[in-house]
Write an enzyme that holds these catalytic residues in place. Structure first.
Site, PDB file in Angstrom:
ATOM      1  CG  ASP A 115      -2.130  -0.594   1.078  1.00  0.00           C
ATOM      2  OD1 ASP A 115      -2.400  -1.245  -0.378  1.00  0.00           O
ATOM      3  OD2 ASP A 115      -2.993  -0.789   2.133  1.00  0.00           O
ATOM      4  CG  ASP A 125      -5.011   0.501   5.285  1.00  0.00           C
ATOM      5  OD1 ASP A 125      -5.643  -0.065   4.282  1.00  0.00           O
ATOM      6  OD2 ASP A 125      -4.491   1.702   5.247  1.00  0.00           O
TER       7      ASP A 125
END
Length: 961
Positions: free
Chosen positions: A342, A638
């Site tokens: 990410d 996440d």
């Protein structure tokens, strides 16, 4: 939205003494709500009862070879006492004590390992929960949740206790973990109960806690469950290897027993000696010798070495901000060939700040310019849009400072709104605008909307990815008056967005409109059309200082780093270039990626370095295709929607700070600081685990070959058929091999040199050609030295052949060889300096010192018990030198060139589309993956809700029974 008027009396009727608006009163907080904990229990479920030390000792005594040795020692003890009551007890007793020591050491290791794992699990489960107490929002440990607490819930949360929803903003829950039903359940008046352990898949709101810990549904289920010990792939390989070695030892033992008995019977027959009862003791000694060889040959230390290496690594990785949830991920990470990371929070600091913007038809290069130029009317609208369409709130951090808590993007916008002229407090705005309906943010939609009632009017406020929200706008606000957006302005705004993105800014568009009262759920996303653009802002999230160096380390280590983000492609490319990720590869957007035919996909996948505007399905598809290309894939994520990709990867990393509970549950390792550089440390530890096991293997196999060969040759050539190494001595050697060496070699700390080589292949053999060279080479040296001492002792020592003093010298020489070979075994790849880093490893030095001291006590004070006699200082020095000779011998072995088998690089599947028999990566597999991340359907209870109602005696007006 739930009608709260029906719930005003609920706390009193349920007897929880709380307030649905303010939560637990202040007066109860002074003593930590002890009265509530005493009455309703704590929000903690005791883990399954661990095995006690006596139970582990009993299990250790169940080993078949140790049982045979015990039986043999009892027979030896009985015969010895019958033949010579003065000294006949010594050998049998010595063997029994040696067995007890071996079992105790192994059991104590297992016991301490269990304690370590429990500490790790406790830390892993200790999450922070948002609650309202005494009318204030705050964060508390999940273990501090009490009955009567008002808990804030949002998308991605795992429900921390049984509760009753009192404020639902389009909340849907996945209750498959408890009911077995895979359909998402909407929470409203007809379905008000929230079950602990289930997950919020959509929306946000509040709940009143009505049951905690062992009294909650998940607590009752957990009380019935116990988690079995995990067996890692490496451990399974080693156990298989251990079995093969044990068969070798068993074969050697049977062979020597047959030869010795045959030799004994033939010699007696030739000499005309009749069999007498006392001869039975000779046969027992033969049996003890053969069984001892089995004990020495069986490498119990292999699984133990894995356990120690993993447990040690897990504890040390925690210091490096890696909380390991699954043991096998430690070793798997060492072979990772690609990392899909990410951007936000992992590669960047996740410290969002609004840097510039376009508002009212004008671009501003600083936020100060914006605040000075805004009219009060425009500032009011922007403040309302930011405050209402957000779940962030102002509260105290662990450090005692007051700041906004929640989504970093929303926190940045709220801080931005503070600069507006005459800006009202965000709490006042939320109080004056009653939320009616929320369309939550998702990775697929890339926007969020909130409908509020202000006076007699209804307004919808939307924020999200600039190009997506702007596409839904037909007007923009200029001098507080809505104006149509002409085509040339759209092109200008596209350039504004592109320019901000080119500077690494994440762009958001804020919009609103007035809407008539209607059925909000039925209208759904149609409410988000025909919007009025309030402005576009550029938010800066700077790259972490340590990330570029960490990315270079990965690339040097043969790991391809790829960035997967929801940002537009220009922003993504800029950030990827700053990180050093985008070099000569491909940057592609999610929609273009998913539209590619599989043949084209397989062609470009090895070169993809950046994927922008990606959806969770795109991320999942990238991971699965990389796996088909034989990559070992690590993924960071996440959000709740990242869970399928985290689950599909070989190793999934969730974020400890920004990660949702669903993401953490789907992951293998939690990055406690959300930092990419911590992930690089996980790679280093993974490689170190694998190397530690190989080091131990190199040592273990050398000792096995030498011990079995020496015992075999010595017993066959001895006139009494006895091994030169006595059973008690061999058991001490076994203890050195299995426990001491495992502890020493499995606790070697990693070095940065581990990242200077390519990842080891998935199918690489445990024992490389270089290791075989060292094993065979050192075994030859040790056998030659020990056979020299056995058959030609006068060349080095003034000793009578066959005497106990002679046997002591052989034993001491053998042990010294093992001590120095332990140092040799620290290196695997032909390194010449085996002492490199030795004096930085306190555990290794301590174990070497401990072994040497115990050996000295064993020799000097063992006497008949250990079949030893005290050695002179010169003989100690000579045996020490003979053992130390293994060091220069090892250096010579390192200079011998051996060509290792090359590990093939990851390649595409044989078929251009996909391997034969493999399913197509698409919607069906995506749905299956989403099902996989759901909890195990172990408790199908159709009447679960009714049971909760009955158990808590809850009757709520307007909710039914």
């Amino acid at each position: 939205m739930i009608n709260l008027s029906n719930l005003v009396e609920f706390p009193k009727s349920a007897g929880v003494g709380s307030d649905i608006q303010k939560g637990i009163p202040e007066k109860e907080l002074t003593d930590g709500c002890q009265a509530r904990k005493s009455k309703y229990g704590k929000n903690f479920v005791e883990p399954p009862i661990a095995k006690t030390l006596p139970e582990l000792i009993w299990e250790g005594l169940q080993d078949s070879t140790l049982i045979m040795l015990c039986i043999a020692s009892f027979v030896s003890l009985a015969l010895g006492l019958w033949e010579d009551p003065q000294t006949g007890w010594i050998e049998g007793t010595a063997i029994l004590i040696a067995v007890v020591v071996v079992v105790l050491v192994s059991s104590l290791n297992d016991y301490h390992k269990e304690i370590q794992f429990r500490k790790l699990n406790e830390k892993k489960n200790n999450t922070q929960i948002k609650v309202i107490r005494a009318g204030e929002q705050r964060q508390v440990s999940i273990y501090d949740i009490n009955v009567g607490d008002v808990v804030g819930i949002e998308t991605g949360d795992i429900i921390c206790a049984d509760g009753l929803v009192i404020d639902a903003r389009n909340i849907r829950c996945d209750e498959s973990a408890m009911t077995g039903e895979t359909d998402q359940i909407k929470k409203d008046e007809s379905h008000p109960f929230l079950l602990s352990g289930t997950q919020v898949t959509e929306g946000f709101g509040k709940m009143l806690v009505i049951a905690v810990g062992k009294n909650s549904e998940s607590g009752r289920a957990m009380a019935l469950l116990s988690k079995p010990a995990e067996s890692t792939p490496l451990q399974e390989k080693l156990e298989a290897l251990a079995d093969k070695i044990a068969y070798f030892g068993l074969g050697a033992a049977v062979t020597i027993l047959v030869i010795l008995i045959a030799k004994f019977l033939i010699l007696n027959w030739i000499n005309g000696v009749a069999f007498e009862l006392h001869m039975f003791q000779v046969l027992v000694k033969y049996f003890i010798t053969s069984i001892t060889i089995v004990v020495v040959a069986v490498p119990e230390g292999l699984p133990l070495a894995v356990t120690i290496a993993l447990a040690f690594s897990m504890m040390k990785m925690l210091n490096d901000q890696n909380l390991v949830r699954h043991l096998d991920s430690c070793e798997t990470m060492g072979g990772a060939t690609t990392i899909c990371s990410d951007k936000t929070g992992t590669l960047t600091k996740n410290v969002m700040t609004v840097m510039r913007g376009w508002i009212g038809g004008q671009s501003y290069s600083t936020v100060d310019e914006i605040s000075k130029s805004l009219s009060r009317e425009d500032a009011k609208l922007l403040s309302q849009s930011i405050a209402i369409n957000s779940t962030a709130y102002e509260g105290k951090t662990d450090k005692g400072t007051t700041e906004f808590i929640g989504s970093k993007t929303e926190c940045a916008l709220l801080n931005f709104a503070k600069l507006f002229p005459g800006a009202p407090n965000y709490k006042l705005i939320r109080t004056n605008n009653v939320q009616e309906y929320v369309i939550p943010f998702s990775s697929a939609r890339k926007r969020m909307s909130t409908v509020v009632k202000s006076g007699s009017e209804y307004h919808i406020y939307t924020k999200g990815a600039s190009e997506i929200v702007l596409n839904n706008c037909t007007h923009y606000l200029r001098q507080s008056v809505p104006q149509p957006i002409p085509e040339n302005l759209r092109k200008e705004l596209a350039q504004v967005i592109e320019e901000m993105a080119a500077n690494g800014l994440r762009t958001l568009c804020l919009a609103y409109k007035t809407v008539p009262a209607q059925n909000w759920e039925q209208a759904g996303e149609t409410l988000e059309t025909g919007l009025i653009c309030l402005g576009i802002v550029g938010i800066k999230d700077p790259v972490r200082d340590e990330v570029p160096a960490a990315v270079r380390q990965c690339q040097k280590a043969g790991i391809v780093v790829r960035m997967v983000t929801g940002d537009n492609i220009t922003t993504a490319k800029k950030i990827a270039e700053e990180c050093g990720i985008l070099t000569d590869g491909i940057a592609i957007e999610g929609p273009a990626f998913r539209a590619l035919p599989e043949a084209e996909l397989d062609r470009i996948i090895p070169r993809i370095q950046v994927m922008a505007r990606s959806s969770p399905e795109d991320k999942y598809k990238l991971v699965t295709r990389l796996k088909l290309h034989n990559h070992v894939v690590a993924v960071t994520g996440d959000g709740t929607n990242d869970a399928p990709a985290l689950k599909a990867a070989h190793v999934g990393f969730s974020m400890g700070i920004a990660g949702t509970e669903v993401a953490k549950e789907a992951s293998d390792i939690i990055l406690m600081d959300d930092n990419f550089s911590s992930l690089v440390k996980a790679v280093m530890w993974g490689r170190n685990v694998y190397d530690s096991i190989r080091k131990f293997l190199q040592f273990q196999l050398t000792v096995n070959v030498v011990a079995v060969s020496l015992a075999f040759i010595g017993a066959v050539t001895d006139e009494h058929g006895e091994s030169p190494l006595k059973p008690v001595q061999l058991l001490w050697v076994n203890l050195i091999m299995d426990t001491m060496a495992a502890l020493a070699l499995a606790t070697e700390p990693p070095s940065s040199a581990l990242l200077d080589r390519k990842p080891y292949g998935k199918h690489d053999p445990l024992i490389t050609r270089g290791m075989w060279k060292n094993i065979i080479g050192q075994a030859i040296y040790q056998l030659l030295i020990n056979l020299l001492v056995l058959y030609r002792p006068h060349l080095l020592f003034d000793v009578e052949p066959g005497s106990i003093y002679h046997i002591t010298i052989i034993f001491n020489t053998f042990v010294m060889c093992q001590l120095f070979n332990e140092i040799n075994s620290r290196k695997l790849n032909n390194e010449l300096n085996v002492f490199s880093g030795l004096f930085d490893n306190a555990i290794f030095l301590g174990i070497l010192g401990f072994t040497l001291v115990v050996q000295w006590i064993f020799v000097e004070f063992g006497g008949d018990f250990t079949s030893t006699r005290p050695l002179t200082s010169s003989d100690w020095f000579t045996t020490f030198l003979l053992g130390a000779g293994g060091i220069p011998w090892g250096v010579m072995l390192s200079l011998l060139p051996v060509k290792e088998k090359e590990t093939p690089a990851p390649v595409a599947p044989r078929s251009a589309s996909r391997p034969a028999g493999s399913p197509k990566v698409g919607a069906s597999k995506w749905n299956k993956a989403r099902t996989v991340i759901k909890a195990v359907n172990a408790l199908k209870q159709p009447l679960l809700i009714d049971r909760i109602r009955r158990r808590h005696s809850v009757t709520v007006p307007g909710f039914g029974k």
